[in-house]
Every structure is written in C-alpha cells, then in structure tokens.
Design a protein around this motif. Structure first.
Motif, PDB file in Angstrom:
ATOM      1  N   GLU A   1     -11.073  -0.907  -0.354  1.00 11.52           N
ATOM      2  CA  GLU A   1     -10.474  -2.035  -1.075  1.00 11.52           C
ATOM      3  C   GLU A   1     -11.546  -3.059  -1.447  1.00 11.52           C
ATOM      4  O   GLU A   1     -12.462  -3.324  -0.674  1.00 11.52           O
ATOM      5  CB  GLU A   1      -9.366  -2.669  -0.239  1.00 11.52           C
ATOM      6  N   THR A   2     -11.400  -3.624  -2.610  1.00  9.74           N
ATOM      7  CA  THR A   2     -12.398  -4.532  -3.161  1.00  9.74           C
ATOM      8  C   THR A   2     -12.270  -5.929  -2.569  1.00  9.74           C
ATOM      9  O   THR A   2     -11.164  -6.455  -2.432  1.00  9.74           O
ATOM     10  CB  THR A   2     -12.241  -4.620  -4.691  1.00  9.74           C
TER      11      THR A   2
ATOM     12  N   PRO B   1      -9.247  -6.052   4.827  1.00  4.30           N
ATOM     13  CA  PRO B   1      -9.202  -4.963   3.840  1.00  4.30           C
ATOM     14  C   PRO B   1      -9.301  -3.597   4.507  1.00  4.30           C
ATOM     15  O   PRO B   1      -9.990  -3.432   5.522  1.00  4.30           O
ATOM     16  CB  PRO B   1     -10.441  -5.224   2.972  1.00  4.30           C
TER      17      PRO B   1
ATOM     18  N   ARG C   1      -2.371  -1.503  -5.738  1.00  2.14           N
ATOM     19  CA  ARG C   1      -3.761  -1.809  -5.411  1.00  2.14           C
ATOM     20  C   ARG C   1      -3.838  -3.191  -4.771  1.00  2.14           C
ATOM     21  O   ARG C   1      -3.190  -4.137  -5.244  1.00  2.14           O
ATOM     22  CB  ARG C   1      -4.628  -1.777  -6.665  1.00  2.14           C
ATOM     23  N   VAL C   2      -4.633  -3.317  -3.705  1.00  5.44           N
ATOM     24  CA  VAL C   2      -4.823  -4.586  -3.012  1.00  5.44           C
ATOM     25  C   VAL C   2      -6.279  -5.009  -3.148  1.00  5.44           C
ATOM     26  O   VAL C   2      -7.195  -4.233  -2.824  1.00  5.44           O
ATOM     27  CB  VAL C   2      -4.440  -4.471  -1.523  1.00  5.44           C
ATOM     28  N   VAL C   3      -6.487  -6.220  -3.628  1.00  2.30           N
ATOM     29  CA  VAL C   3      -7.825  -6.793  -3.805  1.00  2.30           C
ATOM     30  C   VAL C   3      -7.882  -8.124  -3.065  1.00  2.30           C
ATOM     31  O   VAL C   3      -6.892  -8.866  -3.033  1.00  2.30           O
ATOM     32  CB  VAL C   3      -8.145  -6.988  -5.302  1.00  2.30           C
ATOM     33  N   TYR C   4      -9.028  -8.412  -2.485  1.00  2.00           N
ATOM     34  CA  TYR C   4      -9.218  -9.629  -1.703  1.00  2.00           C
ATOM     35  C   TYR C   4     -10.218 -10.563  -2.372  1.00  2.00           C
ATOM     36  O   TYR C   4     -11.131 -10.116  -3.081  1.00  2.00           O
ATOM     37  CB  TYR C   4      -9.768  -9.286  -0.314  1.00  2.00           C
TER      38      TYR C   4
ATOM     39  N   ARG D   1       0.837  -1.214   0.000  1.00  2.00           N
ATOM     40  CA  ARG D   1       0.000   0.000   0.000  1.00  2.00           C
ATOM     41  C   ARG D   1       0.866   1.256   0.000  1.00  2.00           C
ATOM     42  O   ARG D   1       0.574   2.222  -0.704  1.00  2.00           O
ATOM     43  CB  ARG D   1      -0.931  -0.023   1.206  1.00  2.00           C
TER      44      ARG D   1
END
Length: 222
Positions: free
Chosen positions: A124-125, A120, A93-96, A88
């Motif tokens: 965050e998605t 998250p 970008r961090v997606v779960y 970050r």
C-alpha cells in the motif's frame, strides 16, 4: 437517516437557512458536491505517532507530543481499523498520507510512523507531504488518474485541518468525496463538528460509517 453530529451547534435561523437554501437535500449549488463515485479510493490521513499519541485523555497526551490527541484519536481508530479491513475485503485501494514537519530532520523518525492498528499493509502506498492538503506537491492526483478513481473515501485527521484542505482540493480536482464521520477526528470538538458541517454543505457527502459500508457494498467489481 444520518445523525448529523453538528446539529446541536445550530441556531433556529441556521436550521431555517439550511432548509430554505436546500442544503438538507443537496450540497453546493455551483458544483456537484455530494455525488457518490463508482470507483473510490480510501485515503487515510496522517495517523501517526506524534498525532495519535497514547490512549489517554488529550491533556495527558499533549504532555508527550503537543500535537497528540490521545483517546480522541483512539476512539476514531476503533472505527477506522475495521473499516479499512472491510474496504480491503471489498477490493478498494487504500492509500495513506504522512506529514513530515520541517522540524524533523529525519523522515524515518519513529514519531512519524503510522500507528500499528491502522498501519499500511504490504504494497500500500504512503504519500509524504509537508502541508495540509494531500494533493499539494504530491503524487495523489496521478494515483487517482492512473487508477481511474472518480472519488475518495477519507478517514483520519484533523477534520478542520488536513482533512478539510484535502477535501476542498479533491472537489476542485473534480473528485467526489465521502466522509464516514466516526472515522474522522479533531482535537477541538467544535472544530470537528463545524468542519463536518462546512464540508457537508459545500464539498462532500458526510455519512455514518455503516452507511458508507452499505454504499461500498453496492459498487461493482472494478
């Protein structure tokens, strides 16, 4: 030089085949399987209560949830948590993903929550899925396309299951994949090591987490 955690499983012939066929220098011969991308997305796979469980030996953890991995998962969290903070900070970008088993009628059941240390952050998605691959019947490919991402850095579990299925699909969709090996885990040690070996040979770059950090630091601002 990366420490290959699967090497203790290899016979002399296995080692000779890997060297003779060039897998020690490059991946699959039919496609580019070890390319490092210029705009990666970090994908965190299924870090949920029913899979992680309490920080206890796995044989104790499975008494509460048969899918839980206990201290195996928490050992990986010790690496995943700081890596996500780093990613970050570097602007990635961090997606779960979150698996919602058919046995759960309520998708908001607390068992399905992502555990706090790696939960998250706002905005965050989180992608819900019903099968192993995070690509199957989800919006992941659209997110990657819209963000002009050319690769994924994958962390989470399980190495031989949802991680492997996602990595194979990522390659087949044309994305590069990087795996920080300390940030991945599986309930069976042999499955974990063999899963990493298979993905390294055919579908992904497997590196130590510190090496992945060094790679990310070389990236230009998106």
């Amino acid at each position: 030089m990366t420490e290959r955690i699967w090497e203790d499983l290899l016979s002399e012939r296995d080692e000779a085949v890997i060297t003779a066929a060039g897998y020690d220098k490059e991946g699959a011969s039919s496609w580019e399987s070890r390319g490092l991308g210029e705009n990666p997305l970090v994908l965190v796979i299924d870090m949920q209560r029913l899979i992680v469980g309490d920080d206890v030996p796995i044989l104790d953890a499975v008494e509460e949830y048969r899918t839980a991995m206990g201290e195996i998962a928490w050992d990986a969290i010790d690496h995943i948590d700081p890596f996500l903070d780093f990613a970050r900070d570097e602007g990635l970008r961090v997606v779960y993903s979150r698996v919602v088993p058919s046995s759960y009628d309520d998708p908001d059941h607390p068992d399905l929550d992502i555990v706090d240390p790696v939960a998250p952050e706002e905005g965050e998605t989180v992608i819900d899925k019903t099968y192993a691959s995070v690509f199957f019947d989800t919006e992941l490919d659209d997110l990657l396309t819209e963000g002009e991402h050319d690769s994924l850095i994958v962390v989470g579990n399980s190495t031989s299951g949802c991680v492997r299925a996602t990595v194979v699909d990522a390659t087949q969709h044309g994305y590069g994949v990087v795996l920080p090996q300390e940030c991945l885990f599986d309930r069976i040690e042999a499955s974990h090591k063999i899963g990493l070996l298979d993905m390294w040979m055919k579908y992904a770059e497997v590196l130590e987490t510190e090496e992945v950090r060094e790679y990310v630091e070389t990236l230009e601002e998106p």
